[in-house]
Design a protein around this motif. Structure first.
Motif, PDB file in Angstrom:
ATOM      1  N   MET A 367      59.427  50.201 -26.448  1.00 14.37           N
ATOM      2  CA  MET A 367      59.359  51.343 -27.716  1.00 14.37           C
ATOM      3  C   MET A 367      57.959  51.689 -27.818  1.00 14.37           C
ATOM      4  O   MET A 367      57.023  51.390 -27.222  1.00 14.37           O
ATOM      5  CB  MET A 367      59.734  50.608 -28.950  1.00 14.37           C
ATOM      6  N   GLU A 368      57.924  53.102 -27.977  1.00 18.06           N
ATOM      7  CA  GLU A 368      56.841  53.860 -28.198  1.00 18.06           C
ATOM      8  C   GLU A 368      55.424  53.230 -28.722  1.00 18.06           C
ATOM      9  O   GLU A 368      54.592  53.226 -28.016  1.00 18.06           O
ATOM     10  CB  GLU A 368      56.967  55.190 -28.923  1.00 18.06           C
ATOM     11  N   LEU A 369      55.499  52.240 -29.954  1.00 10.53           N
ATOM     12  CA  LEU A 369      54.619  51.737 -30.436  1.00 10.53           C
ATOM     13  C   LEU A 369      54.067  50.590 -29.515  1.00 10.53           C
ATOM     14  O   LEU A 369      52.774  50.659 -29.537  1.00 10.53           O
ATOM     15  CB  LEU A 369      54.793  51.092 -31.677  1.00 10.53           C
ATOM     16  N   HIS A 370      54.863  49.885 -28.911  1.00  6.60           N
ATOM     17  CA  HIS A 370      54.340  48.998 -28.088  1.00  6.60           C
ATOM     18  C   HIS A 370      53.685  49.579 -26.697  1.00  6.60           C
ATOM     19  O   HIS A 370      52.603  48.946 -26.226  1.00  6.60           O
ATOM     20  CB  HIS A 370      55.484  47.819 -27.354  1.00  6.60           C
ATOM     21  N   THR A 371      54.304  50.491 -26.093  1.00  6.50           N
ATOM     22  CA  THR A 371      53.421  51.224 -25.136  1.00  6.50           C
ATOM     23  C   THR A 371      51.944  51.658 -25.384  1.00  6.50           C
ATOM     24  O   THR A 371      51.387  51.377 -24.910  1.00  6.50           O
ATOM     25  CB  THR A 371      54.264  52.446 -24.459  1.00  6.50           C
ATOM     26  N   GLU A 372      51.997  52.241 -26.633  1.00  8.29           N
ATOM     27  CA  GLU A 372      50.346  52.732 -26.823  1.00  8.29           C
ATOM     28  C   GLU A 372      49.709  51.648 -26.858  1.00  8.29           C
ATOM     29  O   GLU A 372      48.450  51.836 -26.651  1.00  8.29           O
ATOM     30  CB  GLU A 372      51.040  53.585 -28.243  1.00  8.29           C
ATOM     31  N   GLY A 373      50.178  50.361 -27.582  1.00  2.00           N
ATOM     32  CA  GLY A 373      49.362  49.321 -27.815  1.00  2.00           C
ATOM     33  C   GLY A 373      49.117  48.541 -26.393  1.00  2.00           C
ATOM     34  O   GLY A 373      47.603  48.080 -26.347  1.00  2.00           O
ATOM     35  N   TYR A 374      50.037  48.332 -25.656  1.00  2.00           N
ATOM     36  CA  TYR A 374      49.711  47.524 -24.361  1.00  2.00           C
ATOM     37  C   TYR A 374      48.757  48.432 -23.174  1.00  2.00           C
ATOM     38  O   TYR A 374      48.138  47.908 -22.498  1.00  2.00           O
ATOM     39  CB  TYR A 374      50.990  47.299 -23.759  1.00  2.00           C
ATOM     40  N   GLN A 375      48.922  49.795 -23.353  1.00  2.00           N
ATOM     41  CA  GLN A 375      48.347  50.425 -22.301  1.00  2.00           C
ATOM     42  C   GLN A 375      46.953  50.474 -22.443  1.00  2.00           C
ATOM     43  O   GLN A 375      45.922  50.758 -21.510  1.00  2.00           O
ATOM     44  CB  GLN A 375      48.738  51.921 -22.369  1.00  2.00           C
ATOM     45  N   THR A 376      46.506  49.915 -23.568  1.00  2.21           N
ATOM     46  CA  THR A 376      44.826  49.805 -23.702  1.00  2.21           C
ATOM     47  C   THR A 376      44.197  48.239 -23.666  1.00  2.21           C
ATOM     48  O   THR A 376      43.243  47.958 -23.560  1.00  2.21           O
ATOM     49  CB  THR A 376      44.487  50.487 -25.145  1.00  2.21           C
ATOM     50  N   SER A 377      45.312  47.409 -23.789  1.00  2.52           N
ATOM     51  CA  SER A 377      45.008  46.068 -23.944  1.00  2.52           C
ATOM     52  C   SER A 377      45.386  45.151 -22.735  1.00  2.52           C
ATOM     53  O   SER A 377      44.904  44.297 -22.477  1.00  2.52           O
ATOM     54  CB  SER A 377      45.631  45.482 -24.959  1.00  2.52           C
ATOM     55  N   VAL A 378      46.412  45.919 -21.781  1.00  2.00           N
ATOM     56  CA  VAL A 378      47.041  45.147 -20.577  1.00  2.00           C
ATOM     57  C   VAL A 378      46.575  45.909 -19.471  1.00  2.00           C
ATOM     58  O   VAL A 378      46.918  47.087 -19.194  1.00  2.00           O
ATOM     59  CB  VAL A 378      48.439  44.922 -20.885  1.00  2.00           C
ATOM     60  N   ASP A 379      45.633  45.351 -18.531  1.00  2.00           N
ATOM     61  CA  ASP A 379      45.256  45.897 -17.370  1.00  2.00           C
ATOM     62  C   ASP A 379      46.387  46.317 -16.427  1.00  2.00           C
ATOM     63  O   ASP A 379      47.310  45.594 -16.231  1.00  2.00           O
ATOM     64  CB  ASP A 379      44.273  45.258 -16.539  1.00  2.00           C
ATOM     65  N   LYS A 380      46.504  47.549 -15.794  1.00  2.00           N
ATOM     66  CA  LYS A 380      47.474  48.216 -15.138  1.00  2.00           C
ATOM     67  C   LYS A 380      48.656  48.464 -15.762  1.00  2.00           C
ATOM     68  O   LYS A 380      49.715  48.458 -15.023  1.00  2.00           O
ATOM     69  CB  LYS A 380      47.699  47.451 -13.763  1.00  2.00           C
ATOM     70  N   TYR A 381      48.856  48.276 -16.813  1.00  2.00           N
ATOM     71  CA  TYR A 381      50.226  48.479 -17.678  1.00  2.00           C
ATOM     72  C   TYR A 381      50.864  49.465 -17.525  1.00  2.00           C
ATOM     73  O   TYR A 381      52.181  49.562 -17.114  1.00  2.00           O
ATOM     74  CB  TYR A 381      50.056  48.516 -19.216  1.00  2.00           C
ATOM     75  N   LEU A 382      50.253  50.909 -17.122  1.00  2.00           N
ATOM     76  CA  LEU A 382      50.900  52.297 -16.954  1.00  2.00           C
ATOM     77  C   LEU A 382      51.379  52.275 -15.652  1.00  2.00           C
ATOM     78  O   LEU A 382      52.148  53.167 -15.231  1.00  2.00           O
ATOM     79  CB  LEU A 382      49.950  53.448 -17.356  1.00  2.00           C
ATOM     80  N   VAL A 383      51.214  51.340 -14.761  1.00  2.49           N
ATOM     81  CA  VAL A 383      51.504  51.380 -13.294  1.00  2.49           C
ATOM     82  C   VAL A 383      53.116  51.376 -13.094  1.00  2.49           C
ATOM     83  O   VAL A 383      53.852  52.118 -12.380  1.00  2.49           O
ATOM     84  CB  VAL A 383      51.154  50.324 -12.401  1.00  2.49           C
ATOM     85  N   ARG A 384      53.836  50.670 -14.210  1.00  2.00           N
ATOM     86  CA  ARG A 384      55.212  50.573 -14.405  1.00  2.00           C
ATOM     87  C   ARG A 384      55.825  51.905 -14.406  1.00  2.00           C
ATOM     88  O   ARG A 384      56.964  51.891 -14.151  1.00  2.00           O
ATOM     89  CB  ARG A 384      55.450  49.310 -15.539  1.00  2.00           C
ATOM     90  N   HIS A 385      55.196  52.729 -15.194  1.00  3.75           N
ATOM     91  CA  HIS A 385      55.817  54.050 -15.142  1.00  3.75           C
ATOM     92  C   HIS A 385      55.708  54.875 -14.067  1.00  3.75           C
ATOM     93  O   HIS A 385      55.967  56.238 -14.295  1.00  3.75           O
ATOM     94  CB  HIS A 385      54.963  54.684 -16.492  1.00  3.75           C
ATOM     95  N   PHE A 386      55.382  54.471 -12.913  1.00  4.41           N
ATOM     96  CA  PHE A 386      55.607  55.281 -11.728  1.00  4.41           C
ATOM     97  C   PHE A 386      56.823  55.419 -11.222  1.00  4.41           C
ATOM     98  O   PHE A 386      57.295  56.315 -10.419  1.00  4.41           O
ATOM     99  CB  PHE A 386      54.446  54.743 -10.677  1.00  4.41           C
TER     100      PHE A 386
END
Length: 448
Positions: A367-386
């Motif tokens: 969900m949007e809220l969790h993405t916004e939180g994890y992308q700053t706290s979990v390293d390489k989180y946004l790689v999954r969105h490739f």
């Protein structure tokens, strides 16, 4: 025989024997007509040459360039039928000729499996080997040694030269002594650490290798940035390192995955959702007020927002877009508890797959809220969105699904998501789907 120069020519010959032998046995009328036999052989050699099908790298295995095999079969099949368009005096059956082609492709595939198995055995027994040594030493050399030490790859590692003395049994001396050693010990390949040499020294080594028929391979200074998903690209002769190579970046891979998604999702919608939706409507509506489907904005490919659909498993509440389901969650209805336990609630997402927002397999969308939180706290989180998010994924079959109870849950989930992005194959997708089905029937601890 050390170099085994006949391995590739022998493979070409065997392939042609399979093609010609099968066509001669099962389609003699068309095979022997005019110049058809010559056309078939010319087509095969032309296509394999264009695809660079035969040159075999030492680390290559059956799956390394499997896409080339499918491309070869497709192009040869088109060429095979193209000749009938120029006129033939023989009546043909398209279905029969398709069966013959399938026999040829099956035999070629069986031979391909045998080829790589036999080649590994041959190297293990001492054939098709190359003598290698290294110049310079750092932790990258230690990693490369793992490849050299694989007896099935045919490397014979002689040791390394370095100006820093070492007690290692593979230490051969200072770099200045390497030239004499190379010429006297029949060295085939030299691996050189670029960081150990100045430009003039490196040029001298290149000239020496060229003048002595030695393959020189340079290991660049990685600056601690190398990754397992890295690839080398050439820009007008200049090598450029692509640190994040994603298998699904290629048109071939995307098309294959999309075709699979369309077929799989269509079958589910026709044979499952067609009767399940009315049944779920009756069960869900009879227990609680509200819509049949629960929809929620989630982040997908390249963080694009889409509506994700599920069968509603909770009573209407104000926390649905901010709080994940927890164990013994009071918001979950009786019907909801069952469909969540069996993952039936996820089935409407095959509509998302059909529409192209999701894939059957991929990292689960958050969900949007969790993405916004994890992308700053979990390293390489946004790689999954490739890649597109999936109904199921590698993390889910490894037990990392549902509620995030501790930090390690999300860290391990993202680690497996990134691994999937870097290592995607259609075979991996099929294994994940199989394990997902198995887990549904076996039961999962965190399915609540």
């Amino acid at each position: 025989m050390k170099r085994s120069a006949l391995i590739i020519p022998a493979s070409i010959l065997i392939h042609l024997l399979i093609v010609n032998g099968t066509l001669f046995l099962f389609t003699p009328d068309t095979y022997l007509q005019g110049l058809n036999a010559l056309y078939y052989n010319f087509s095969w050699l032309l296509i394999t040459s264009a695809l660079d099908f035969y040159p075999t790298k030492r680390k290559e295995n059956f799956f390394t360039n499997i896409h080339k095999m499918f491309n070869l079969y497709t192009l040869f099949g088109l060429c095979y039928f193209a000749i009938f368009g120029f006129g033939t005096t023989v009546a043909i059956s398209v279905v029969y000729h398709i069966k013959i082609l399938l026999i040829i492709f099956l035999l070629l595939t069986i031979y391909r499996v045998f080829f790589y198995w036999a080649l590994r055995k041959y190297r293990f027994m001492g054939g098709n080997y190359v003598n290698v040594l290294a110049i310079g030493r750092d932790k990258n050399l230690k990693k490369i040694r793992r490849v050299f030490d694989d007896p099935y790859l045919g490397y014979r590692y002689k040791g390394f030269f370095d100006d820093s003395p070492s007690v290692s049994p593979t230490y051969l001396g200072e770099i200045s002594k390497c030239f004499d050693y190379i010429t006297k010990n029949d060295i085939d390949e030299v691996y050189c650490l670029a960081s150990k040499f100045s430009q003039s020294e490196l040029q001298r080594l290149i000239d020496f290798a060229d003048n002595n028929l030695i393959k020189l391979k340079i290991i660049p200074d990685n600056k601690e940035v190398f990754t397992r998903s890295m690839s080398l690209e050439m820009y007008d002769g200049i090598p450029v390192l692509n640190i994040r190579r994603v298998p699904l970046d290629t048109d071939y891979s995307r098309v294959i995955k999309r075709i699979f998604d369309l077929i799989f999702s269509s079958l589910v919608m026709i044979f499952v959702l067609s009767w399940l939706v009315p049944l779920m409507y009756i069960l869900i509506k009879s227990e609680s007020r509200g819509p049949l489907f629960f929809k929620q904005k989630r982040h997908g490919y390249k963080k694009r927002v889409f509506w994700c659909y599920k069968f509603r498993s909770m009573a209407n509440n104000s926390e649905s877009d901010s709080k994940m389901a927890t164990k013994n969650d009071m918001r979950v209805t009786k019907v909801g508890k069952f469909i969540r336990k069996t993952s039936i609630d996820e089935l409407p997402q095959f509509i998302n797959v059909f529409l192209g927002d999701m894939s059957v397999v991929g990292p689960r969308p958050h969900m949007e809220l969790h993405t916004e939180g994890y992308q700053t706290s979990v390293d390489k989180y946004l790689v999954r969105h490739f890649v597109k998010p999936g109904i199921t994924g590698l993390a889910q079959i490894r037990g990392y699904r549902g509620e995030v109870e501790k930090k390690s849950d999300i860290l391990n989930r993202i680690r497996l998501d990134v691994l999937y992005v870097e290592k995607w194959t259609l075979g991996l997708d099929l294994r994940i789907i199989y394990m997902t089905a198995y887990n549904v029937f076996a039961g999962e601890e965190k399915a609540y």
